[in-house]
Design an enzyme around this catalytic site. Sequence first.
Site, PDB file in Angstrom:
ATOM      1  N   SER A 125     -42.513  22.843  20.800  1.00  0.00           N
ATOM      2  CA  SER A 125     -42.008  22.797  22.176  1.00  0.00           C
ATOM      3  C   SER A 125     -42.214  24.119  22.899  1.00  0.00           C
ATOM      4  O   SER A 125     -42.338  24.159  24.126  1.00  0.00           O
ATOM      5  CB  SER A 125     -40.519  22.436  22.181  1.00  0.00           C
TER       6      SER A 125
ATOM      7  N   THR B  93     -43.922  21.304  14.064  1.00  0.00           N
ATOM      8  CA  THR B  93     -43.826  20.164  14.987  1.00  0.00           C
ATOM      9  C   THR B  93     -42.453  20.092  15.658  1.00  0.00           C
ATOM     10  O   THR B  93     -42.175  19.133  16.372  1.00  0.00           O
ATOM     11  CB  THR B  93     -44.089  18.838  14.234  1.00  0.00           C
TER      12      THR B  93
ATOM     13  N   ARG C 213     -30.319  34.828  29.218  1.00  0.00           N
ATOM     14  CA  ARG C 213     -30.563  36.261  29.294  1.00  0.00           C
ATOM     15  C   ARG C 213     -31.745  36.640  28.415  1.00  0.00           C
ATOM     16  O   ARG C 213     -31.856  36.187  27.278  1.00  0.00           O
ATOM     17  CB  ARG C 213     -29.324  37.048  28.847  1.00  0.00           C
TER      18      ARG C 213
ATOM     19  N   ASP D 202     -34.234  13.677  11.768  1.00  0.00           N
ATOM     20  CA  ASP D 202     -34.615  14.912  11.081  1.00  0.00           C
ATOM     21  C   ASP D 202     -33.419  15.822  10.823  1.00  0.00           C
ATOM     22  O   ASP D 202     -33.361  16.520   9.814  1.00  0.00           O
ATOM     23  CB  ASP D 202     -35.665  15.669  11.905  1.00  0.00           C
ATOM     24  N   GLY D 203     -32.455  15.820  11.733  1.00  0.00           N
ATOM     25  CA  GLY D 203     -31.272  16.652  11.549  1.00  0.00           C
ATOM     26  C   GLY D 203     -30.496  16.281  10.294  1.00  0.00           C
ATOM     27  O   GLY D 203     -29.904  17.149   9.636  1.00  0.00           O
TER      28      GLY D 203
END
Length: 289
Positions: A188, A183, A153, A68-69
């Site tokens: 996630s 997705t 942080r 996908d990248g």
Amino acid sequence: MQKVTVIPYAKKIGVANIIPRLVDWLEKNNVEMAIPESDAAELGIPAFGVAKDKLFDGSDLVITLGGDGTTLRAVKLLEERDIPILGINLGEMGFLMWTMPDQMEDVLERIQDGRFAVEQRRMLKARIMLADGQRIERLALNDILVGRDEFGRLIKLDLLVNGVLFCQYAADGLVAATPTGSTAYAFSAGGPIIAPATDVFLTTPICPHSLNDRALIFSAGDRVTIKPLKLGKTGKVGISVDGRVIEDLPDMIFIDICLADHRCSFISIDGPGFYEALNKKLKKWLSLR
């Protein structure tokens, strides 16, 4: 089909093996091929290398080889050119890559014969206002992440919808995603999966330090504004667009996000429906863990 532009992940296992098959098919069918110069050199086919500013000239199709990248890289290179993308999946998941390597020649024959459809995917448009008066604009096919540039942080963020304050988050960050990107990172982070043809977008907090951890879904005409709060003297906001960090970003005042007018085009071949394919990919992902 007279010319295709190929965007490979040259270092990906399997790309060097599939390139000769692709070149052979294209040459037999009198189709010209262009590939970024650096990738062509790395793959040992420098004759096909083309400079970035001429990479898509005259192209009828963009073929991506990788995961996908790689497709997200192609979308960035395309900018707002309307050329459909065919993804050949050499990765693990490939939510943007629906063609497997052993199907490549058959799929190319179908495209050559006109036996395909073009699927339009919504994109996000971001307008980033900086403290020095600069304005940065970006398009995203998957998602836009706003967080602190210091890992681990918390950041406090106001979320406004159509100019009205809706809620405040204390979290690692906030991700805005298209249905296509639902997705990816947003999933996630606990966000919902949205069918890709839906004209909506979503936001979901990343590890929020509160009970306010729900994803929100917005309609096509909505605009969300994300404002960072009280970062301190050394705190800075980090922003990534489709996984690419915007480097050397001065202090940000706010970022506006909405659905873009431009849509990204993908080749669609008869096959399993979205939910069937999604189910198979998620099961495959679980088996790899």
